[in-house]
Motif scaffolding. Sequence first.
Motif, PDB file in Angstrom:
ATOM      1  N   THR A  11      65.159 108.570  41.386  1.00 26.18           N
ATOM      2  CA  THR A  11      64.145 107.633  41.893  1.00 26.18           C
ATOM      3  C   THR A  11      62.759 107.948  41.337  1.00 26.18           C
ATOM      4  O   THR A  11      61.950 107.051  41.155  1.00 26.18           O
ATOM      5  CB  THR A  11      64.103 107.635  43.433  1.00 26.18           C
ATOM      6  N   GLY A  12      62.488 109.199  41.031  1.00 27.22           N
ATOM      7  CA  GLY A  12      61.200 109.575  40.451  1.00 27.22           C
ATOM      8  C   GLY A  12      60.993 109.052  39.030  1.00 27.22           C
ATOM      9  O   GLY A  12      59.872 109.038  38.526  1.00 27.22           O
ATOM     10  N   ASP A  13      62.073 108.616  38.389  1.00 28.06           N
ATOM     11  CA  ASP A  13      61.991 108.105  37.020  1.00 28.06           C
ATOM     12  C   ASP A  13      61.735 106.601  36.956  1.00 28.06           C
ATOM     13  O   ASP A  13      61.444 106.069  35.873  1.00 28.06           O
ATOM     14  CB  ASP A  13      63.301 108.392  36.268  1.00 28.06           C
ATOM     15  N   ILE A  14      61.860 105.897  38.084  1.00 29.94           N
ATOM     16  CA  ILE A  14      61.694 104.443  38.089  1.00 29.94           C
ATOM     17  C   ILE A  14      60.320 104.076  37.527  1.00 29.94           C
ATOM     18  O   ILE A  14      59.305 104.696  37.860  1.00 29.94           O
ATOM     19  CB  ILE A  14      61.895 103.859  39.502  1.00 29.94           C
ATOM     20  N   ASN A  15      60.298 103.089  36.639  1.00 27.96           N
ATOM     21  CA  ASN A  15      59.123 102.578  35.936  1.00 27.96           C
ATOM     22  C   ASN A  15      58.613 103.490  34.818  1.00 27.96           C
ATOM     23  O   ASN A  15      57.581 103.213  34.219  1.00 27.96           O
ATOM     24  CB  ASN A  15      57.974 102.232  36.898  1.00 27.96           C
ATOM     25  N   LEU A  16      59.328 104.561  34.524  1.00 32.72           N
ATOM     26  CA  LEU A  16      59.001 105.407  33.379  1.00 32.72           C
ATOM     27  C   LEU A  16      59.890 104.989  32.203  1.00 32.72           C
ATOM     28  O   LEU A  16      60.928 104.363  32.387  1.00 32.72           O
ATOM     29  CB  LEU A  16      59.243 106.881  33.707  1.00 32.72           C
ATOM     30  N   SER A  17      59.508 105.376  31.003  1.00 38.64           N
ATOM     31  CA  SER A  17      60.356 105.054  29.850  1.00 38.64           C
ATOM     32  C   SER A  17      61.648 105.862  29.944  1.00 38.64           C
ATOM     33  O   SER A  17      61.641 107.023  30.364  1.00 38.64           O
ATOM     34  CB  SER A  17      59.630 105.359  28.542  1.00 38.64           C
TER      35      SER A  17
END
Length: 141
Positions: free
Chosen positions: A27-33
Motif C-alpha cells: 500500500t505504501g507504493d500506491i501512486n509511485l512508479s
Amino acid sequence: SIMINSYLLCDYDMVEEKNLRNQFYTTGDINLSKTGSAKSKLACMRPDGYNNKIIVSNSSFQQANLPYYAFKYVVSGFDSIDARMELLQYVKEGKCKTKYLIDTRYDDLTASVLFIDVENAEQMAYYEKWYTHKKDEVSKF
C-alpha cells in the motif's frame, strides 16, 4: 541459487491498488512508479556487501535503448499480448539481445511461467504459437 548482479527495469506505469493483489507492491507504493518501487525492493534483497546495478527506465521497453544491452534473462510481465508479441519480435530481430525469455502471466486464479531458450527454434515457435492462440481466445470476448 542464482545471483543476478544487474537489472534493467522498464515500465511507465504507476502502482495502483489493483496491483497489490498479484504483484510485489504494498500500500505504501500506491501512486509511485513501478520501476522505482521495484528498484527499492531489489536493493533491499541483496546480501550485505553485494552491490548490484539497477537501471530504471520509466518508459516502455520500446524506448529503453535495448540494443545497447545484452541480457542473460529477459522477464516479460506485460498486461497486453500485443506487447508480449512485440518483445518477441525485438528478440527475434536482435533488437533485444538475450539468452532466455521468461514470460510470466497471472490471471485471477491461474498463473503461467514460460522459460524460453531463444536459441532453440522449436521453443520460440511454440511460444509464438501459444500467444497467437491466446490472442485469438481473448479477442472472442
